[in-house]
Design a protein around this motif. Structure first.
Motif, PDB file in Angstrom:
ATOM      1  N   ASP A   1       0.855  -1.187   0.000  1.00  0.00           N
ATOM      2  CA  ASP A   1       0.000   0.000   0.000  1.00  0.00           C
ATOM      3  C   ASP A   1       0.893   1.239   0.000  1.00  0.00           C
ATOM      4  N   PRO A   2       0.934   2.004  -1.093  1.00  0.00           N
ATOM      5  CA  PRO A   2       1.843   3.147  -1.174  1.00  0.00           C
ATOM      6  C   PRO A   2       1.471   4.308  -0.258  1.00  0.00           C
ATOM      7  N   ILE A   3       0.238   4.342   0.238  1.00  0.00           N
ATOM      8  CA  ILE A   3      -0.153   5.439   1.123  1.00  0.00           C
ATOM      9  C   ILE A   3       0.353   5.202   2.544  1.00  0.00           C
ATOM     10  N   SER A   4       0.151   4.010   3.059  1.00  0.00           N
ATOM     11  CA  SER A   4       0.591   3.698   4.423  1.00  0.00           C
ATOM     12  C   SER A   4       2.011   3.148   4.477  1.00  0.00           C
ATOM     13  N   GLY A   5       2.499   2.652   3.340  1.00  0.00           N
ATOM     14  CA  GLY A   5       3.802   1.998   3.325  1.00  0.00           C
ATOM     15  C   GLY A   5       3.760   0.569   3.829  1.00  0.00           C
ATOM     16  N   MET A   6       2.555   0.048   4.067  1.00  0.00           N
ATOM     17  CA  MET A   6       2.415  -1.304   4.606  1.00  0.00           C
ATOM     18  C   MET A   6       2.595  -2.350   3.510  1.00  0.00           C
ATOM     19  N   GLN A   7       3.286  -3.412   3.877  1.00  0.00           N
ATOM     20  CA  GLN A   7       3.558  -4.507   2.950  1.00  0.00           C
ATOM     21  C   GLN A   7       3.188  -5.834   3.599  1.00  0.00           C
ATOM     22  N   THR A   8       2.629  -6.723   2.794  1.00  0.00           N
ATOM     23  CA  THR A   8       2.412  -8.108   3.215  1.00  0.00           C
ATOM     24  C   THR A   8       3.296  -8.996   2.349  1.00  0.00           C
ATOM     25  N   ALA A   9       4.111  -9.809   2.996  1.00  0.00           N
ATOM     26  CA  ALA A   9       5.025 -10.693   2.272  1.00  0.00           C
ATOM     27  C   ALA A   9       5.022 -12.065   2.932  1.00  0.00           C
ATOM     28  N   HIS A  10       5.342 -13.072   2.138  1.00  0.00           N
ATOM     29  CA  HIS A  10       5.375 -14.446   2.637  1.00  0.00           C
ATOM     30  C   HIS A  10       6.675 -15.119   2.210  1.00  0.00           C
ATOM     31  N   ILE A  11       7.078 -16.098   2.989  1.00  0.00           N
ATOM     32  CA  ILE A  11       8.146 -17.012   2.590  1.00  0.00           C
ATOM     33  C   ILE A  11       7.528 -18.391   2.419  1.00  0.00           C
ATOM     34  N   HIS A  12       7.760 -18.997   1.253  1.00  0.00           N
ATOM     35  CA  HIS A  12       7.340 -20.376   0.985  1.00  0.00           C
ATOM     36  C   HIS A  12       8.593 -21.216   0.746  1.00  0.00           C
ATOM     37  N   PHE A  13       8.469 -22.507   0.938  1.00  0.00           N
ATOM     38  CA  PHE A  13       9.545 -23.439   0.617  1.00  0.00           C
ATOM     39  C   PHE A  13       8.989 -24.517  -0.312  1.00  0.00           C
ATOM     40  N   GLU A  14       9.727 -24.786  -1.380  1.00  0.00           N
ATOM     41  CA  GLU A  14       9.320 -25.813  -2.336  1.00  0.00           C
ATOM     42  C   GLU A  14      10.366 -26.919  -2.380  1.00  0.00           C
TER      43      GLU A  14
ATOM     44  N   ILE B   1       3.698  -8.753   7.952  1.00  0.00           N
ATOM     45  CA  ILE B   1       2.847  -7.594   7.697  1.00  0.00           C
ATOM     46  C   ILE B   1       3.521  -6.434   8.418  1.00  0.00           C
ATOM     47  N   TRP B   2       4.203  -5.608   7.657  1.00  0.00           N
ATOM     48  CA  TRP B   2       5.034  -4.578   8.254  1.00  0.00           C
ATOM     49  C   TRP B   2       5.075  -3.329   7.383  1.00  0.00           C
ATOM     50  N   ARG B   3       5.742  -2.310   7.894  1.00  0.00           N
ATOM     51  CA  ARG B   3       5.888  -1.063   7.148  1.00  0.00           C
ATOM     52  C   ARG B   3       7.256  -1.036   6.487  1.00  0.00           C
ATOM     53  N   LEU B   4       7.259  -0.777   5.208  1.00  0.00           N
ATOM     54  CA  LEU B   4       8.505  -0.715   4.454  1.00  0.00           C
ATOM     55  C   LEU B   4       9.063   0.708   4.565  1.00  0.00           C
ATOM     56  N   TYR B   5       9.940   0.903   5.529  1.00  0.00           N
ATOM     57  CA  TYR B   5      10.523   2.227   5.762  1.00  0.00           C
ATOM     58  C   TYR B   5      11.605   2.531   4.727  1.00  0.00           C
ATOM     59  N   SER B   6      11.806   3.820   4.474  1.00  0.00           N
ATOM     60  CA  SER B   6      12.896   4.255   3.601  1.00  0.00           C
ATOM     61  C   SER B   6      14.100   4.646   4.450  1.00  0.00           C
ATOM     62  N   LEU B   7      15.255   4.739   3.821  1.00  0.00           N
ATOM     63  CA  LEU B   7      16.456   5.150   4.547  1.00  0.00           C
ATOM     64  C   LEU B   7      16.333   6.550   5.147  1.00  0.00           C
ATOM     65  N   PRO B   8      15.821   7.545   4.419  1.00  0.00           N
ATOM     66  CA  PRO B   8      15.663   8.863   5.055  1.00  0.00           C
ATOM     67  C   PRO B   8      14.732   8.834   6.262  1.00  0.00           C
ATOM     68  N   GLU B   9      13.670   8.029   6.194  1.00  0.00           N
ATOM     69  CA  GLU B   9      12.742   7.941   7.323  1.00  0.00           C
ATOM     70  C   GLU B   9      13.424   7.392   8.565  1.00  0.00           C
ATOM     71  N   VAL B  10      14.170   6.314   8.403  1.00  0.00           N
ATOM     72  CA  VAL B  10      14.794   5.702   9.578  1.00  0.00           C
ATOM     73  C   VAL B  10      15.930   6.572  10.106  1.00  0.00           C
ATOM     74  N   ARG B  11      16.644   7.222   9.209  1.00  0.00           N
ATOM     75  CA  ARG B  11      17.722   8.111   9.656  1.00  0.00           C
ATOM     76  C   ARG B  11      17.160   9.275  10.470  1.00  0.00           C
ATOM     77  N   ASP B  12      16.068   9.871   9.993  1.00  0.00           N
ATOM     78  CA  ASP B  12      15.441  10.980  10.721  1.00  0.00           C
ATOM     79  C   ASP B  12      14.904  10.517  12.075  1.00  0.00           C
ATOM     80  N   ALA B  13      14.314   9.320  12.115  1.00  0.00           N
ATOM     81  CA  ALA B  13      13.780   8.796  13.376  1.00  0.00           C
ATOM     82  C   ALA B  13      14.897   8.568  14.391  1.00  0.00           C
ATOM     83  N   LEU B  14      16.030   8.087  13.935  1.00  0.00           N
ATOM     84  CA  LEU B  14      17.170   7.867  14.832  1.00  0.00           C
ATOM     85  C   LEU B  14      17.713   9.191  15.369  1.00  0.00           C
TER      86      LEU B  14
END
Length: 255
Positions: free
Chosen positions: A170-183, A197-210
């Motif tokens: 979701d580009p508005i919230s930055g939320m991503q759903t991803a899975h790992i499967h094994f075959e 189910i998490w938020r895909l943060y950008s490098l500028p976002e995390v740097r500013d938060a720190l």
């Protein structure tokens, strides 16, 4: 076990932490805290490195900690095991046992679960308070213009295929759903072995938060190019990066 084989490389991770801490602080780190430690794979690698090293692993999921005790800590000598402490706790409530550490590791993008910025800043502040005066926080992050693409990638491992499924973004919230499967060649696939189910943060976002959490210096370590369109496993401090399809970087925050 399949996850550890396909995703984690604790020796390489610990190499980076050990080398970088010594470079920025002029001394060797001794005590680390592995947040969101899961099976404590990196904690085990850390105590194997030097007899003076100690590790504290923190995770909220007790069955995963117990699995790590049976399969990872059991591979250590008795003396090495005595230098690992596992805490079944929220990383925001580690208590006195999780304080006074040289370094905190938040790897495998686990901090993406803090989907609200204020929660992320609060976590960074709690980490800062847990560190010694010259302590360092180490994190990893992934991104690139394909990181938000809904796609499936497969990679062959020894005896199975690892499947990374970026199912929804979701580009508005930055939320991503991803899975790992094994075959597997024989037998049914292990679908959705892990779901994120998490938020895909950008490098500028995390740097500013720190910086908002009062870390004095935040450095991005960018991976070099292997000349074939992939990474070469060498991470160096950088202020500019390449606009590439995908990347994994380290973020190092100094107290």
């Amino acid at each position: 076990m399949l996850y550890q084989m396909a995703v984690q490389n604790p020796e390489s991770e610990i190499d980076f932490v050990d080398r970088t801490f010594k470079r920025v602080r002029g001394r060797a780190a001794s005590v680390i805290r592995e947040d969101f430690c899961g099976t404590a794979y990196s904690s085990c690698a850390w105590v194997r490195r030097r007899k003076t090293n100690r590790a504290i692993g923190v995770d909220l999921h007790l069955p995963t900690l117990r699995w790590g005790e049976r399969h990872n800590l059991s591979t250590l000598t008795e003396e090495q095991r005595s230098r690992v402490t596992l805490l079944h706790r929220d990383v925001m409530k580690v208590g006195g046992e999780g304080r006074g550490v040289d370094a905190v590791l938040a790897m495998n993008f686990s901090w993406f679960y803090m989907t609200e910025r204020r929660a992320l800043v609060a976590y960074f502040k709690s980490v800062r308070e847990s560190l010694v005066d010259d302590g360092v926080l180490f994190m990893d992050i992934y991104g690139g213009y394909e990181a938000t693409k809904e796609q499936v990638e497969k990679r062959r491992e020894r005896g199975f295929k690892y499947v990374w499924d970026q199912a929804k973004y979701d580009p508005i919230s930055g939320m991503q759903t991803a899975h790992i499967h094994f075959e597997f060649k024989r037998g049914p696939a292990m679908k959705r072995a892990f779901t994120y189910i998490w938020r895909l943060y950008s490098l500028p976002e995390v740097r500013d938060a720190l910086m908002d959490a009062d870390f004095k210096r935040v450095t991005v370590y960018w991976e070099g190019d292997d000349g074939k369109g992939g990474g070469n496993g060498v991470f160096r401090p950088a202020t500019r990066g390449e606009s590439c399809a995908s990347f994994v970087s380290y973020v190092v925050a100094e107290k």
